[in-house]
Scaffold this motif. Structure first.
Motif, mmCIF file in Angstrom:
data_model
loop_
_atom_site.group_PDB
_atom_site.id
_atom_site.type_symbol
_atom_site.label_atom_id
_atom_site.label_comp_id
_atom_site.label_asym_id
_atom_site.label_seq_id
_atom_site.Cartn_x
_atom_site.Cartn_y
_atom_site.Cartn_z
ATOM 1 N N GLU A 3 -2.630 -9.289 0.873
ATOM 2 C CA GLU A 3 -1.900 -8.319 0.074
ATOM 3 C C GLU A 3 -2.380 -6.863 0.079
ATOM 4 O OE1 GLU A 3 -1.566 -9.884 -3.862
ATOM 5 O OE2 GLU A 3 -0.545 -8.026 -4.727
ATOM 6 N N HIS B 229 10.254 -5.239 6.859
ATOM 7 C CA HIS B 229 11.091 -4.187 7.193
ATOM 8 C C HIS B 229 10.663 -3.428 8.118
ATOM 9 C CE1 HIS B 229 8.729 -2.856 3.802
ATOM 10 N NE2 HIS B 229 8.465 -1.773 4.501
ATOM 11 N N ARG C 80 -0.147 -3.785 1.105
ATOM 12 C CA ARG C 80 0.318 -2.653 0.028
ATOM 13 C C ARG C 80 -0.153 -1.303 0.759
ATOM 14 N NH1 ARG C 80 1.783 -3.986 -5.028
ATOM 15 N NH2 ARG C 80 1.697 -6.198 -5.605
ATOM 16 N N PHE D 130 0.692 6.750 -3.091
ATOM 17 C CA PHE D 130 1.296 6.475 -4.237
ATOM 18 C C PHE D 130 0.859 7.840 -5.005
ATOM 19 C CE2 PHE D 130 1.362 5.087 -8.534
ATOM 20 C CZ PHE D 130 2.279 4.295 -8.632
ATOM 21 N N PRO D 131 2.096 8.111 -6.011
ATOM 22 C CA PRO D 131 3.256 7.849 -6.098
ATOM 23 C C PRO D 131 4.364 8.235 -5.025
ATOM 24 C CG PRO D 131 2.701 9.385 -7.853
ATOM 25 C CD PRO D 131 1.505 9.253 -6.995
ATOM 26 N N ASN D 132 4.140 9.104 -4.119
ATOM 27 C CA ASN D 132 5.089 9.642 -3.413
ATOM 28 C C ASN D 132 5.839 8.379 -2.647
ATOM 29 O OD1 ASN D 132 6.583 11.149 -1.630
ATOM 30 N ND2 ASN D 132 4.735 11.231 0.077
ATOM 31 N N PHE D 133 4.886 7.312 -2.212
ATOM 32 C CA PHE D 133 5.696 6.124 -1.761
ATOM 33 C C PHE D 133 5.530 4.984 -3.093
ATOM 34 C CE2 PHE D 133 5.092 7.795 2.419
ATOM 35 C CZ PHE D 133 5.862 7.163 3.190
ATOM 36 N N ASP D 134 6.341 4.218 -3.399
ATOM 37 C CA ASP D 134 6.468 3.479 -4.575
ATOM 38 C C ASP D 134 5.505 2.353 -4.652
ATOM 39 O OD1 ASP D 134 8.586 5.252 -5.263
ATOM 40 O OD2 ASP D 134 10.012 3.773 -4.703
ATOM 41 N N THR D 135 5.162 1.555 -3.392
ATOM 42 C CA THR D 135 4.217 0.638 -3.737
ATOM 43 C C THR D 135 2.892 0.964 -4.146
ATOM 44 O OG1 THR D 135 5.402 -0.221 -1.760
ATOM 45 C CG2 THR D 135 3.379 -1.379 -2.402
ATOM 46 N N PRO D 136 2.422 0.282 -5.514
ATOM 47 C CA PRO D 136 1.297 0.729 -5.945
ATOM 48 C C PRO D 136 0.138 -0.196 -5.106
ATOM 49 C CG PRO D 136 2.409 -0.736 -7.492
ATOM 50 C CD PRO D 136 3.397 -0.453 -6.327
ATOM 51 N N SER D 137 -1.123 0.116 -5.455
ATOM 52 C CA SER D 137 -2.219 -0.772 -4.872
ATOM 53 C C SER D 137 -3.181 -0.643 -6.019
ATOM 54 C CB SER D 137 -2.675 -0.475 -3.530
ATOM 55 O OG SER D 137 -3.531 0.693 -3.616
ATOM 56 N N PHE D 138 -4.082 -1.808 -6.126
ATOM 57 C CA PHE D 138 -4.957 -1.947 -7.255
ATOM 58 C C PHE D 138 -6.182 -1.123 -6.967
ATOM 59 C CE2 PHE D 138 -7.890 -4.124 -10.076
ATOM 60 C CZ PHE D 138 -6.965 -4.329 -11.246
ATOM 61 N N ARG D 139 -6.501 -0.291 -7.957
ATOM 62 C CA ARG D 139 -7.734 0.690 -7.720
ATOM 63 C C ARG D 139 -8.992 -0.102 -8.413
ATOM 64 N NH1 ARG D 139 -5.769 5.503 -5.670
ATOM 65 N NH2 ARG D 139 -3.580 5.047 -5.236
#
Ligand code: FAD
Ligand code: SF4
Ligand code: FES
Lengths: 279, 456
Positions: B253, B169, B257, B266-275
């Motif tokens: 990946e 996108h 992300r 995040f969470p202002n943007f929706d995509t999470p990433s693994f902490r």
């Protein structure tokens, strides 16, 4: 941007159906394909199966269950609103082959994903027996569409509010006892697909499932969607989403779906608080 | 070059290297010997007229300096930041043997940033725009990484009507989804894309070649030529047990992300990433450095790069390695992973490593490594990022009948950058396998020149 032409709330606040203006995608969509959409400039990429498509009208239909923040925001959109991004059709088309009798087993919103496939089997001349399952009657979707796409529809609800009381596998056992079945197609929650595969494995009936793994790009670039099939790692977005269910490691799939659970919960709670919807 | 201090920068995603001041740039430019036969130029894959643009800096004429670079390099602000100059122009510079080659990359960045800051109007009104876009031939570029962008820019400036089709996108390829903000701010990429839009290039996003459209359909719709620049996006994994545990990710990946999905916000943007608390990164190229430094900024306690060879063989840009070490990324050299270990919930808890030692040099001069028996040990980790290269993405290739591939699955092209299908060209990582930004640009430019010769 893609315009929402119509919205039907199948189960208000939980399950909705959208008719979307997407001529490029409708022209190419095959049963089994999915799209990836974003609701806003800050949105994440959400994969959803194409439930129906009409190349002449240039439209596709998707059905979704509100599961977290992203689908909740999607559900705030109405007829006349735009999807921010829409990409597709993605994934391999379903293999539709002459099988004699095909049993299509759908659970929850998996029923929507199954619809296009049932339709294609019927069109090819297979006898289609559809088993649609849900917890309770109110959550059953697309019964009418399925009565057109099938020769026979069996309804099953956990609470017995409609059709056979119990799990879809109970209904499936009855169907398998009465019919010579060439293929079973199962789409729904992981435990349901696993249970169906356990049942058909013993009977040696070819069983196809469609995998709903976590995805990012949907075009093979990240591996978020990896799933073990017959001991090998596959990317469900480009190698699937359909696989031979008897070879899928459902245990791993189920666990991988929880990878981001705590963050998903956090985002959803923040969203509900903001909307004053929290209970 | 001034940079944010390591302590400050691991707490943010802002650019690390701050760029030259005017005085610093002038002082550096004045060091250039203006060689008669400059060695730096052939060291540059697109042959920027280096000494000429440096001369303009000395003369205080930054606009001309910019034009000289732009003549052969369509993304100067990007290249100044991400090219491995030590293996290219700076490595070839006559002063390299003194240990202090001219800092060509930094000067290039200085010129480009200066132009961007000083000429917003020129960029908006498009003084770079060519005469007419409405009658030229239609050209399609598939993918929007540096290869396609360069091809598009070159042709649009010569009057072609260019459309770029991108599956994601946002346009930019690896510049957007791979290389992080702290190394290449998205603002810079946006500026470069803006220049292309001024030239009349049209961007179609969310269009997947081979799915949404086919190459044949582009010809049917009146395109005269097609350039394929879809990159080498399919990530390799290690192929060891436990790789599908929760907590094991491809660098693609992980970075997608954070970069494309902005999950650092995040969470202002929706995509999470693994902490992860204890992060391990496997591989030691630019991608591994980017993943490691990103993980630090996402709040990890420790980040360790596991690499099976020695420091001398690390393929990343030198500056990235140095920045990573300054920031506290640890190197675990001569170590190779055997398997990942998980807990009962199938979440990653550790990785079993074995110690390697150097053997005799092989035929390629590279010393072989082999495992030391009995050296197995376990390193605790809850987030593992695999950065051991990529291969070609088959989505477009498989659905294009007649497109010839080589044994490794990359597209075969002739000396004119043309594929086995007439008027279909290709370049960048999808031809060479993963390489560099500037090589992808060189390939985009070469194809554009041949397309221009045929159709313009
Ligand atoms: C994390 C990372 C760091 C790097 N750091 C450096 C560095 O410091 N210096 C350097 O020189 N190089 C670096 N590289 C390598 C460099 O980025 C690549 O060599 C270069 O970007 C290749 O350019 P390209 O145009 O061939 O493809 P890409 O940049 O990969 O772009 C390809 C584009 O095509 C799109 N696409 C794919 N399939 C389709 C399709 N079917 N239809 C439409 N679009 C499609 C993709 O989404 C993508 O946007 C790095 C790479 C990574 C991943
Ligand atoms: S080789 Fe070095 S000193 Fe000579 S012109 Fe190039 S940059 Fe200047
Ligand atoms: S979703 Fe990224 S590879 Fe499948």
């Amino acid at each position: 941007m893609a315009l929402i032409l119509d919205k039907v709330e199948l189960e208000p606040g939980r399950i909705s159906k959208l008719l979307i203006d997407a001529p490029q995608i409708a022209r190419k969509a095959q049963p089994g394909n999915f799209v990836i959409l974003r609701v806003s400039a800050k949105g994440e990429r959400i994969p959803l199966t194409i439930a129906d498509s009409d190349p002449e009208a240039g439209t596709i239909t998707i059905v979704f269950l509100v599961l977290g923040k992203s689908t909740a925001v999607l559900d705030t959109l109405n007829k006349g609103d735009q999807l921010y991004d829409l990409c597709g059709p993605l994934g391999n088309p379903a293999k539709i082959e002459p099988r004699g009798t095909v049993v299509c087993v759908g659970g929850g919103t998996g029923i929507a994903a199954l619809h296009n496939i049932a339709k294609a089997h019927k069109k090819l001349g297979n006898k289609v027996i559809s088993i649609l399952g849900a917890r309770t009657e109110a959550l059953l979707i697309m019964q009418e569409e399925f009565s057109r796409a099938s020769d026979e529809v069996v309804i099953s609800t956990n609470d017995g509010s409609k059709g056979v009381k119990g799990l879809v596998t109970d209904a499936l056992a009855l169907v398998l006892a009465e019919h010579q079945v060439g293929e079973v197609v199962a789409i729904g929650p992981v435990p349901m697909m696993r249970a169906v595969c356990d049942m058909t494995r013993e009977a040696g009936i070819l069983t196809t499932v469609s995998i709903n793994s976590i995805m990012v790009d949907g075009i093979g670039m990240c591996g978020a969607c990896r799933v073990t099939v017959g001991g090998e790692t596959k990317f469900s977005c480009v190698d699937g989403p359909e696989f031979n269910g008897h070879l899928v490691d459902f245990d791993e799939l189920q666990r991988r779906l929880t990878a981001f659970m705590s963050q998903e919960r956090l985002a959803y709670d923040a969203f509900l608080n903001k909307c004053g919807l929290h209970d | 070059m001034p940079a944010q201090s390591p302590a400050a920068r691991i707490g943010n995603f802002k650019e690390v290297a701050l760029g030259y001041t005017a005085e610093q740039a002038l002082a550096e430019a004045e060091r250039c010997l203006q060689c008669k036969n400059p060695r730096c130029v052939p060291g540059c894959p697109v042959e920027v007229e280096i000494k000429d643009f440096i001369k303009c800096i000395v003369a205080g004429n930054l606009e001309d300096a910019y034009r000289i670079i732009r003549n052969t390099n369509s993304l100067p602000a990007v290249c100044g930041r991400v090219c491995p100059q030590e293996n290219q122009c700076e490595g070839a510079c006559i002063l390299a043997k003194t240990g202090q080659p001219i800092a060509i990359g930094r000067l290039e960045r200085y010129v480009a940033d200066n132009y961007i800051a000083a000429n917003p109007c020129a960029r908006l009104t498009g003084d770079e725009a060519a005469c007419s876009f409405s009658h030229g031939p239609k050209i399609a570029c598939i993918g929007s990484g540096p290869a396609s962008l360069t091809c598009a820019g070159h042709l649009a400036a010569r009057g072609a009507r260019v459309t770029v089709f991108e599956a994601l996108h946002e346009p930019g390829g690896v510049l957007i989804y791979g290389i992080p903000e702290f190394r290449l701010p998205k603002r810079i990429v946006a500026e470069e894309l803006g220049t292309l839009k001024n030239l009349g290039v049209e961007f179609c996003l969310n269009w997947v070649g081979g799915r949404t459209f086919s190459i044949q359909e582009l010809f049917d719709e009146g395109y005269s030529a097609v350039f394929i620049g879809v990159g080498a996006g399919l990530p390799n994994f290690l192929g060891i047990p436990g790789e599908n545990l929760i907590g094991v990710f491809s660098a693609n990946e992980y970075l997608t992300r954070v970069n494309l999905g902005r999950s650092y916000d995040f969470p202002n943007f929706d995509t999470p990433s693994f902490r992860g608390r204890k992060v391990t990164v496997f591989g030691a190229g630019n991608v591994a450095m980017d993943a490691a430094r990103t993980a630090l900024r996402m709040g990890s306690e420790s980040v360790t790069i596991v690499y099976r060879r020695t420091r001398a063989e690390i393929p990343a840009r030198l500056e990235e390695l140095e920045h990573a070490e300054e920031e506290g990324v640890q190197l675990r050299l001569l170590s190779a992973p055997l398997r990942f270990l998980g807990n009962e919930e199938k979440r990653l808890r550790g990785v079993e490593l074995e110690q390697m030692e150097l053997g005799d040099p092989g035929t390629d001069g590279r010393r072989a490594v082999h495992a030391i028996p009995g050296s197995n040990h376990i390193l605790e980790t809850d987030l593992a990022i695999i950065a051991v290269g990529t291969k070609s993405n088959p989505v477009l290739l498989k659905s294009t009948p007649g497109l010839k591939l080589n044994l490794k699955g990359y597209i075969e092209v002739d000396h004119l950058s043309e594929t086995s299908i007439p008027n279909v060209f290709a370049g960048g990582d999808i031809v060479t396998g993963s390489a560099t930004v500037i090589e992808a640009m060189g390939a985009g430019r070469a194809a554009a020149m041949e397309i221009a010769r045929r159709f313009l």
